[in-house]
Design an enzyme around this catalytic site. Structure first.
Site, mmCIF file in Angstrom:
data_model
loop_
_atom_site.group_PDB
_atom_site.id
_atom_site.type_symbol
_atom_site.label_atom_id
_atom_site.label_comp_id
_atom_site.label_asym_id
_atom_site.label_seq_id
_atom_site.Cartn_x
_atom_site.Cartn_y
_atom_site.Cartn_z
ATOM 1 N N GLU A 1 -12.257 4.868 -6.683
ATOM 2 C CA GLU A 1 -10.954 5.192 -6.094
ATOM 3 C C GLU A 1 -10.109 6.004 -7.052
ATOM 4 O O GLU A 1 -9.938 5.648 -8.220
ATOM 5 C CB GLU A 1 -10.228 3.869 -5.773
ATOM 6 C CG GLU A 1 -8.997 4.042 -4.928
ATOM 7 C CD GLU A 1 -9.320 4.442 -3.479
ATOM 8 O OE1 GLU A 1 -10.166 3.789 -2.852
ATOM 9 O OE2 GLU A 1 -8.711 5.420 -3.004
ATOM 10 N N ASP A 2 -9.595 7.093 -6.557
ATOM 11 C CA ASP A 2 -8.600 7.897 -7.263
ATOM 12 C C ASP A 2 -9.058 8.378 -8.645
ATOM 13 O O ASP A 2 -8.287 8.370 -9.618
ATOM 14 C CB ASP A 2 -7.247 7.156 -7.317
ATOM 15 C CG ASP A 2 -6.588 7.104 -5.937
ATOM 16 O OD1 ASP A 2 -7.244 7.468 -4.950
ATOM 17 O OD2 ASP A 2 -5.417 6.712 -5.845
ATOM 18 N N ASP B 1 -14.083 6.323 -1.925
ATOM 19 C CA ASP B 1 -13.166 6.166 -0.798
ATOM 20 C C ASP B 1 -12.448 7.471 -0.469
ATOM 21 O O ASP B 1 -12.227 7.788 0.705
ATOM 22 C CB ASP B 1 -12.149 5.085 -1.190
ATOM 23 C CG ASP B 1 -11.246 4.693 -0.054
ATOM 24 O OD1 ASP B 1 -11.721 4.668 1.086
ATOM 25 O OD2 ASP B 1 -10.068 4.398 -0.323
ATOM 26 N N ASP B 2 -12.082 8.227 -1.483
ATOM 27 C CA ASP B 2 -11.308 9.453 -1.253
ATOM 28 C C ASP B 2 -12.165 10.533 -0.599
ATOM 29 O O ASP B 2 -11.685 11.300 0.232
ATOM 30 C CB ASP B 2 -10.726 9.953 -2.579
ATOM 31 C CG ASP B 2 -9.847 8.888 -3.196
ATOM 32 O OD1 ASP B 2 -8.830 8.558 -2.595
ATOM 33 O OD2 ASP B 2 -10.220 8.339 -4.259
ATOM 34 N N ARG C 1 -6.195 10.420 -10.827
ATOM 35 C CA ARG C 1 -5.567 11.083 -9.666
ATOM 36 C C ARG C 1 -5.050 9.995 -8.736
ATOM 37 O O ARG C 1 -5.683 9.628 -7.766
ATOM 38 C CB ARG C 1 -6.598 11.975 -8.984
ATOM 39 C CG ARG C 1 -6.078 13.010 -8.049
ATOM 40 C CD ARG C 1 -5.617 12.462 -6.689
ATOM 41 N NE ARG C 1 -6.670 12.218 -5.742
ATOM 42 C CZ ARG C 1 -6.670 11.147 -4.926
ATOM 43 N NH1 ARG C 1 -5.729 10.234 -4.957
ATOM 44 N NH2 ARG C 1 -7.658 10.994 -4.064
ATOM 45 N N TYR D 1 0.882 -1.182 0.000
ATOM 46 C CA TYR D 1 0.000 0.000 0.000
ATOM 47 C C TYR D 1 0.908 1.217 0.000
ATOM 48 O O TYR D 1 2.099 1.124 -0.329
ATOM 49 C CB TYR D 1 -0.908 -0.122 1.238
ATOM 50 C CG TYR D 1 -2.078 0.811 1.274
ATOM 51 C CD1 TYR D 1 -2.987 0.874 0.238
ATOM 52 C CD2 TYR D 1 -2.286 1.639 2.383
ATOM 53 C CE1 TYR D 1 -4.075 1.746 0.291
ATOM 54 C CE2 TYR D 1 -3.376 2.495 2.446
ATOM 55 C CZ TYR D 1 -4.260 2.547 1.391
ATOM 56 O OH TYR D 1 -5.332 3.400 1.441
ATOM 57 N N ASN E 1 -0.610 11.634 0.079
ATOM 58 C CA ASN E 1 0.190 10.440 -0.202
ATOM 59 C C ASN E 1 0.852 10.554 -1.563
ATOM 60 O O ASN E 1 0.362 11.306 -2.411
ATOM 61 C CB ASN E 1 -0.729 9.203 -0.206
ATOM 62 C CG ASN E 1 -1.376 8.973 1.141
ATOM 63 O OD1 ASN E 1 -0.715 9.027 2.148
ATOM 64 N ND2 ASN E 1 -2.676 8.728 1.136
ATOM 65 N N LYS F 1 -5.762 -1.965 -2.802
ATOM 66 C CA LYS F 1 -6.913 -1.724 -1.925
ATOM 67 C C LYS F 1 -7.639 -3.048 -1.649
ATOM 68 O O LYS F 1 -8.079 -3.304 -0.540
ATOM 69 C CB LYS F 1 -7.887 -0.726 -2.566
ATOM 70 C CG LYS F 1 -7.340 0.694 -2.686
ATOM 71 C CD LYS F 1 -7.721 1.566 -1.517
ATOM 72 C CE LYS F 1 -7.050 2.940 -1.611
ATOM 73 N NZ LYS F 1 -7.284 3.779 -0.430
HETATM 74 N N1 LIG Z 1 -4.788 9.866 3.884
HETATM 75 C C1 LIG Z 1 -5.776 9.430 3.154
HETATM 76 O O1 LIG Z 1 -6.473 8.483 3.519
HETATM 77 C C2 LIG Z 1 -6.075 10.079 1.849
HETATM 78 C C3 LIG Z 1 -5.207 10.950 1.302
HETATM 79 N N2 LIG Z 1 -5.502 11.552 0.108
HETATM 80 C C4 LIG Z 1 -4.491 12.420 -0.455
HETATM 81 O O2 LIG Z 1 -4.970 13.735 -0.502
HETATM 82 C C5 LIG Z 1 -4.391 14.392 -1.615
HETATM 83 C C6 LIG Z 1 -5.469 15.132 -2.359
HETATM 84 O O3 LIG Z 1 -6.419 14.235 -2.853
HETATM 85 P P1 LIG Z 1 -7.818 14.767 -3.423
HETATM 86 O O4 LIG Z 1 -8.507 15.598 -2.436
HETATM 87 O O5 LIG Z 1 -8.531 13.619 -3.966
HETATM 88 O O6 LIG Z 1 -7.297 15.683 -4.628
HETATM 89 P P2 LIG Z 1 -8.044 16.833 -5.378
HETATM 90 O O7 LIG Z 1 -7.323 17.023 -6.636
HETATM 91 O O8 LIG Z 1 -9.492 16.586 -5.402
HETATM 92 O O9 LIG Z 1 -7.803 18.124 -4.443
HETATM 93 C C7 LIG Z 1 -6.566 18.741 -4.269
HETATM 94 C C8 LIG Z 1 -6.805 20.094 -3.673
HETATM 95 O O10 LIG Z 1 -5.551 20.643 -3.328
HETATM 96 C C9 LIG Z 1 -5.465 21.946 -3.865
HETATM 97 N N3 LIG Z 1 -4.082 22.276 -4.183
HETATM 98 C C10 LIG Z 1 -3.272 21.691 -5.081
HETATM 99 N N4 LIG Z 1 -2.075 22.299 -5.092
HETATM 100 C C11 LIG Z 1 -2.136 23.283 -4.176
HETATM 101 C C12 LIG Z 1 -1.230 24.272 -3.732
HETATM 102 N N5 LIG Z 1 -0.002 24.338 -4.211
HETATM 103 N N6 LIG Z 1 -1.640 25.136 -2.796
HETATM 104 C C13 LIG Z 1 -2.885 25.074 -2.292
HETATM 105 N N7 LIG Z 1 -3.794 24.146 -2.658
HETATM 106 C C14 LIG Z 1 -3.420 23.276 -3.598
HETATM 107 C C15 LIG Z 1 -6.323 21.933 -5.114
HETATM 108 O O11 LIG Z 1 -6.666 23.263 -5.410
HETATM 109 P P3 LIG Z 1 -7.592 23.645 -6.654
HETATM 110 O O12 LIG Z 1 -8.949 23.150 -6.290
HETATM 111 O O13 LIG Z 1 -7.525 25.137 -6.690
HETATM 112 O O14 LIG Z 1 -7.023 22.971 -7.846
HETATM 113 C C16 LIG Z 1 -7.480 21.082 -4.624
HETATM 114 O O15 LIG Z 1 -8.409 21.867 -3.934
HETATM 115 C C17 LIG Z 1 -3.662 13.328 -2.430
HETATM 116 O O16 LIG Z 1 -2.288 13.411 -2.169
HETATM 117 C C18 LIG Z 1 -4.167 12.037 -1.874
HETATM 118 O O17 LIG Z 1 -3.181 11.033 -1.881
HETATM 119 C C19 LIG Z 1 -6.673 11.330 -0.558
HETATM 120 C C20 LIG Z 1 -7.572 10.450 -0.048
HETATM 121 C C21 LIG Z 1 -7.317 9.711 1.174
HETATM 122 C C1 LIG Z 2 -5.246 6.780 0.565
HETATM 123 C C2 LIG Z 2 -5.908 7.182 -0.658
HETATM 124 O O1 LIG Z 2 -6.976 6.703 -0.968
HETATM 125 C C3 LIG Z 2 -5.294 8.165 -1.493
HETATM 126 O O2 LIG Z 2 -4.256 8.710 -1.137
HETATM 127 O O3 LIG Z 2 -5.856 8.427 -2.556
HETATM 128 MG MG LIG Z 3 -7.474 7.053 -2.960
#
Ligand SMILES: NC(=O)C1=CN([C@@H]2O[C@H](COP(=O)(O)OP(=O)(O)OC[C@H]3O[C@@H](n4cnc5c(N)ncnc54)[C@H](OP(=O)(O)O)[C@@H]3O)[C@@H](O)[C@H]2O)C=CC1
Ligand SMILES: CC(=O)C(=O)O
Ligand SMILES: [Mg+2]
Length: 609
Positions: free
Chosen positions: A300-301, A323-324, A210, A157, A465, A228
């Protein structure tokens, strides 16, 4: 395996019906993969009589199944035991001469393999070794993973799976899931039928746009559903044969992949709009038609411009969750609720600031608001006012409302525009800072010190991540707050020392939630995922944090206990499904925790008597 080969075992099943009682027959339909005896080479076929334990101490009805024997048996990952085949099994299954003389136990095999895996310096080598094992001996793979979960989770993972996806083209050896591309348009139902297992309970599907915080990896995102689903089995107890990883390949906008002559996916820019949504619609209909309405589809993603829409479109007609958006929300809420023991007060007393306003950020924010609203009876709109988000353009404020994506609009509060995170921290004065940006090292020293200046115990979650994208490391958080931070991250960090004191960072990752959530849906026969189930899952996880963990500053229970934790999550989710009238498996078991535990897949070898 061809269609006709799949049909033959069904005839075999009917033949065996006469020999078996109904409960073992059901177990077989539910659980056993049946190998077509006529397809065996290098040996005959034997009906195998065995016994299995649903739990460690509960012996269930003996089962009967025909497995291939001889050379084919050794090449069948579902039934192969390698050197652990006993002398009798070697005689009865035409294995004599095909194995060296030594007879091993599964425990000894685990010991040997762990030694071998530990001898690799490079995590990706360990990943490849684990994938090879999964293809060679499935039960041993799961035994290894379950018995060494804290050590091997970072391999199968995050973070290693991220690197594996980036290099998936060169690692790829044999199909580990289904690839459904635009070329399969109009034929998706047939494609699903090509998968050798029939009774699927959980599908994890990605379109690879993503992948973690690594961006668009196209068809190479397959590593994620595979990883997963390995967790669904190891952490949650869903049978491996009931799990189906799917990659929907609509192209990629990753030019590097498009230019790579070895790229394994569809070599075109991503399909969008009607073409994309028509393919997804065909996929979702085919899934329901082929597997019924109780099959769970975990999105997912996907990139956020599709993720929210797909969830909104299918959550009322299919058993789906994202999941996200939702799994992550549930795990983070659990950590926040648990942290109140250390911080004091209630959730409503805190102020939350997110860096990143996409799937994870707004998903978590919405569940926090729902929880506050549920617990305090204040309207959800009011609860949202304590939650602020920053995106790539700065703090989300009402003056930006017109230009915002729909999922950001509820968070556009009255405030002057602020362009940097540091300015936002100073102005909003959050007690909780959550990173969901996908961009590493964005919680700078200034930002973390500002959090420490405002709060006695700043709560900092760097959720992005893999490790390279974490907003700050555990060591940085503890050092910059002089050991006062309560810290968790999406990818694991080792315990750290600051001023002679040891700190154990938590792993705030949806891996705590989705295996138990999915298992709860499966065992209750749920037909829809409801937000209240996410709250139920979250509550069950938070309840597993004990005083001994708080004493070490932990807000998540150790992953070593994950199967017990998952049973509690599954039970709470199933209870909610029954309460909401969404469960179809009747009658409702009285003790749902015991029931969940008794249904969990165990990887111990079965004896082929
Ligand atoms: N720990 C966990 O269980 C999980 C972790 N994650 C992690 O979270 C991260 C984001 O995932 P997700 O929400 O799906 O992604 P999205 O693409 O949906 O969202 C990313 C967000 O971050 C913002 N962003 C990107 N670059 C910058 C920057 N330089 N400064 C400020 N804001 C910024 C984007 O802004 P804008 O909208 O303006 O483009 C957007 O709002 C990934 O790395 C993923 O691995 C995700 C799911 C689960
Ligand atoms: C953990 C997870 O689902 C992610 O980083 O997208
Ligand atoms: Mg994910």
């Amino acid at each position: 395996m061809s269609r006709s080969q799949i049909l033959r075992p069904i005839k075999l099943l009917k033949r065996m019906q006469q020999k078996m009682d109904s409960s073992s027959l059901k177990r077989m339909k539910d659980g056993e993969s049946i190998i077509d005896p006529k397809s065996t080479v290098g040996g005959g076929v034997a009906d195998v009589y065995g016994e299995d334990r649903a739990t460690e101490d509960q012996l269930v009805t003996p089962w009967t199944v025909s497995v291939a024997s001889g050379y084919t048996l050794l090449r069948d990952p579902h039934h192969n035991k390698g050197l652990a085949f006993t002398e009798r099994e070697r005689d009865s299954h035409y294995l004599r001469g095909l194995l060296p003389t030594a007879v091993s136990t599964q425990e000894l095999q685990v010991k040997k393999l762990m030694q071998s895996i530990r001898s690799y310096d490079i995590p990706l080598q360990k990943y490849v070794a684990m994938m090879d094992l999964q293809e060679r001996n499935e039960r041993l793979f799961y035994k290894l993973l379950i018995d060494n979960v804290e050590e091997l989770l970072p391999i199968v993972y995050t973070p290693t799976v991220g690197e594996a996806c980036q290099k998936y083209g060169s690692i790829f050896k044999r199909p580990q899931g289904l690839y459904i591309s635009l070329k399969e348009k109009g034929k998706i139902l047939e494609v699903l039928k090509n998968w050798p297992e029939r009774s699927i309970q959980v599908i994890v599907a990605t379109d690879g746009e993503r992948i973690l915080g690594l961006g668009d990896l196209g068809c190479q995102g397959m590593g994620i559903p595979v990883g997963k689903l390995a967790l669904y089995t190891a952490l949650g107890g869903v049978r491996p044969s009931a799990c189906l990883p799917i990659t929907i390949d609509v192209g990629t906008n990753n030019q590097k992949l498009l230019d790579d002559e070895f790229y394994i996916g569809l070599r075109q820019k991503r399909a969008t709009g009607k073409e994309y949504y028509d393919l997804l619609e065909e996929f979702m209909s085919a899934v329901k038609q082929n597997y019924g309405e109780k099959v769970l589809v975990q999105f997912e993603d996907f990139a956020n411009h599709n993720a929210f829409e797909l969830l909104a479109k299918y959550r009322t007609t299919h058993l789906v969750f994202n999941d996200d958006i939702q799994g992550t929300a549930s795990v983070v809420l659990a950590g926040l609720v648990a942290s109140l023991k250390l911080l004091g007060g209630s959730l409503a007393d805190h102020t939350f600031l997110f860096f990143g306003a996409g799937e994870a950020g707004t998903g978590i924010a919405e569940l926090i608001a729902l929880e506050i609203s549920t617990k305090t009876n204040i309207p959800v709109e009011e609860a949202r006012k304590k939650i602020w988000l920053v995106d790539s353009k700065g703090l989300i404020v009402s003056s930006r409302k017109e230009s915002l994506q729909h999922f950001k609009k509820p968070w556009a509060h009255e405030h002057e525009p602020l362009s940097t995170l540091l300015d936002a921290v100073k102005a909003i004065k959050p007690s909780v800072l959550i990173g969901t940006s996908g961009v590493g090292q964005t919680f700078t020293k200034d930002v973390v010190e500002a959090m420490a200046a405002i709060n006695e115990r700043p709560l900092i979650m760097a959720l992005s991540n893999p490790t390279s994208q974490a907003e700050c490391t555990a060591e940085q958080a503890y050092t910059w707050t002089e050991g006062r931070a309560i810290y968790s991250s999406g990818s694991p960090f080792d315990p750290c020392e600051y001023n002679g004191k040891s700190f154990i960072p938590g792993q705030a990752n949806n891996a705590y939630i989705f295996p138990g959530l999915g298992f709860g849906l499966v065992i209750s026969g749920a037909i829809r995922v409801h937000d209240e189930m996410l709250l139920a899952a979250s509550e069950a996880l938070a309840s597993q944090v004990m005083q001994e963990h708080y004493d070490k500053g932990m807000i998540y229970p150790p992953l070593a206990n994950i199967r017990k934790i998952s049973a509690h999550i599954a039970a709470n989710v199933a209870a909610k499904a029954y309460e909401l009238g969404l469960a179809t498996r009747l009658p409702r078991p009285t003790d749902l925790v015991k029931y969940a535990e008794s249904c969990m897949y165990t990887p111990n070898y079965r004896s082929y008597r």
